[in-house]
Design an enzyme around this catalytic site. Structure first.
Site, short mmCIF file in Angstrom:
data_model
loop_
_atom_site.label_atom_id
_atom_site.label_comp_id
_atom_site.label_asym_id
_atom_site.label_seq_id
_atom_site.Cartn_x
_atom_site.Cartn_y
_atom_site.Cartn_z
N SER A 299 0.92 -1.11 -0.03
CA SER A 299 0.07 -0.02 -0.10
C SER A 299 1.04 1.29 0.02
CB SER A 299 -1.01 0.16 1.32
OG SER A 299 -1.46 1.38 1.46
N HIS B 195 -1.19 -1.36 -4.34
CA HIS B 195 -2.43 -0.99 -3.76
C HIS B 195 -2.46 0.41 -3.45
CE1 HIS B 195 -6.01 -2.26 -1.64
NE2 HIS B 195 -5.85 -1.19 -0.76
N ASP C 166 -5.00 3.42 -1.75
CA ASP C 166 -5.72 3.62 -0.81
C ASP C 166 -6.49 4.99 -0.95
OD1 ASP C 166 -6.01 1.05 0.63
OD2 ASP C 166 -4.13 1.65 1.30
N MET D 206 -9.25 7.42 -0.14
CA MET D 206 -10.31 7.80 1.11
C MET D 206 -10.54 9.15 1.01
SD MET D 206 -7.66 6.28 4.30
CE MET D 206 -6.81 4.76 4.09
N HIS E 236 -8.38 0.93 -4.25
CA HIS E 236 -9.32 0.62 -3.40
C HIS E 236 -10.26 1.94 -3.05
CE1 HIS E 236 -9.85 -0.76 1.14
NE2 HIS E 236 -11.12 -0.65 0.45
N MET F 42 -12.29 3.78 -0.87
CA MET F 42 -13.09 3.95 0.60
C MET F 42 -13.61 5.48 0.47
SD MET F 42 -9.99 2.34 2.87
CE MET F 42 -8.68 2.34 1.53
N MET G 224 -11.63 -6.85 4.82
CA MET G 224 -10.82 -5.75 5.58
C MET G 224 -10.33 -6.44 6.87
SD MET G 224 -10.16 -2.85 3.80
CE MET G 224 -9.85 -2.06 5.28
N GLY H 276 -9.41 3.45 7.06
CA GLY H 276 -8.99 4.93 7.18
C GLY H 276 -7.61 5.21 7.71
N PHE H 277 -7.12 4.15 8.37
CA PHE H 277 -5.56 4.45 8.69
C PHE H 277 -4.61 3.31 8.41
CE2 PHE H 277 -8.38 7.31 11.21
CZ PHE H 277 -7.50 8.47 11.06
N GLY H 278 -3.42 3.67 8.46
CA GLY H 278 -2.53 2.64 8.15
C GLY H 278 -2.07 2.09 9.55
N GLY H 279 -1.54 0.90 9.65
CA GLY H 279 -0.66 0.67 11.02
C GLY H 279 -1.61 0.09 12.15
N ASP I 161 -6.66 -6.66 3.77
CA ASP I 161 -6.08 -5.54 3.84
C ASP I 161 -6.28 -5.07 5.41
OD1 ASP I 161 -5.37 -2.90 3.87
OD2 ASP I 161 -6.65 -2.01 2.18
N GLY I 162 -4.88 -5.10 5.92
CA GLY I 162 -4.93 -4.42 7.52
C GLY I 162 -4.28 -5.44 8.25
N GLY I 163 -3.12 -5.06 8.63
CA GLY I 163 -2.53 -5.58 9.72
C GLY I 163 -1.68 -6.89 9.24
N GLY J 273 1.12 -2.31 4.21
CA GLY J 273 1.51 -0.94 4.28
C GLY J 273 3.06 -0.92 5.05
N SER J 274 2.84 -0.57 6.28
CA SER J 274 3.74 -0.41 7.18
C SER J 274 4.84 -1.64 7.07
CB SER J 274 3.61 -0.14 8.52
OG SER J 274 2.46 -0.95 8.93
#
Length: 231
Positions: free
Chosen positions: A12, A37, A39, A41, A70, A72, A141, A146-149, A177-179, A199-200
Site C-alpha cells: 500500500s 495498492h 488506498d 479515502m 481501493h 473507501m 478488511m 481509514g488509517f495504516g498501521g 487489507d489491514g495488519g 503497508g507499514s
C-alpha cells in the site's frame, strides 16, 4: 491480469514517501511487489483523505504490474469513471458505501476494468453472496478502514474461510487489507486469501535508497504465507 491463486503481495503506497511516489513504486516493484495498492479515502466514508483521480493518473506511468485502486469513498458511483480513466486495473468498492452494490459493480465492469467488492470488519461474508458473479475480487478488511498501521482483527480469518467456500471454483481473488505481517499472513493464506495488502510491514525500515529492505519485507510476508499453504 491473468488469474491464479498464487500468493501476491500488494504494498500500500499510503505508507510510502509522499514526496517520491514514482521512485517508491518503481522500488517496490523491482523488489518483488506483485500489485501496487492505492488506498483512496474521502474523509467521509472513512476518517482520512488521500488520493483523487489526478494523483492516481500520476502514479500510473510508474506502475508496471497491477494498479489496484481501493475506493473507501461514499458515494462511490459518480467517481468510478474518473478512477478507471486514471488507469486503474482493478477498482474495489465497499458493500457498505451505498444501497446498490450490484449496480456499482456493473458500473465498474462497464469501464472495462476488474471489479472488487470490500467487506468492513463488521459486515458478514454473506453480504457479497449475491454479487460474486460480478466480482473479480473480494476484499476482506482486517482493520477498520481509514488509517495504516492498525492491529489485525482476527475475525477476518473465519470470514475469509467463508468467502473462499462461497467462491468455489470461480476465478475470484481474495484480498486481505489491514495488519498484514509475516505473523498474520499465514493465518489468512491458510484460510484462502491470495492477495495480501501490506503497508507499514513492507515500507518499515526502508527507503528508495535502501530498497533492499522493502525486498526483505516482501519476501518475509510471501514466505510465511506460502509456508501456511504447503502445510
Amino acid at each position: 491480469m491473468s488469474f491464479d491463486r498464487s500468493i501476491k503481495i500488494a504494498p500500500s503506497i499510503l505508507s510510502a514517501d509522499f514526496a517520491s511516489f514514482g521512485a517508491e513504486i518503481r522500488a517496490i516493484e523491482a523488489q518483488g511487489a506483485d500489485w501496487v495498492h492505492v488506498d483512496v479515502m474521502d474523509g467521509h466514508f472513512v476518517p482520512n483523505l488521500t488520493f483523487g483521480p489526478p494523483a492516481v493518473k500520476a502514479f500510473r506511468p510508474h506502475v508496471k504490474t497491477v494498479m489496484d485502486v481501493h475506493l473507501m469513498i461514499a458515494p462511490v458511483d459518480p467517481y468510478i469513471e474518473a478512477y478507471a480513466e486514471a488507469g486503474a486495473d482493478l477498482i474495489t468498492a465497499h458493500v457498505e458505501a451505498g444501497p446498490h452494490i450490484h449496480r456499482t459493480l456493473q458500473a465498474i465492469k462497464a469501464q472495462g476494468v476488474k471489479a472488487g467488492v470490500a467487506l468492513n470488519p463488521g459486515t458478514p461474508a454473506e453480504a457479497v453472496a449475491d454479487v460474486l458473479d460480478l466480482c473479480d475480487m473480494v476484499l476482506v478488511m482486517t482493520v477498520n478502514p481509514g488509517f495504516g498501521g492498525q492491529k489485525f482483527i482476527h475475525s477476518g480469518i473465519e470470514k475469509t474461510r467463508k468467502v473462499r467456500a462461497m467462491i468455489g471454483d470461480r476465478p475470484i481473488h481474495i484480498q486481505i487489507d489491514g495488519g498484514v505481517t509475516p505473523e498474520t499472513a499465514p493465518l489468512v493464506a491458510e484460510a484462502g486469501a491470495d492477495v495480501l495488502v501490506a503497508g507499514s510491514a513492507v515500507f518499515k525500515g526502508g527507503s528508495v535508497d535502501r530498497a533492499d529492505i522493502y525486498g526483505d519485507n516482501i519476501r518475509a510476508i510471501r514466505a510465511a504465507a506460502e509456508a501456511a499453504r504447503s502445510n
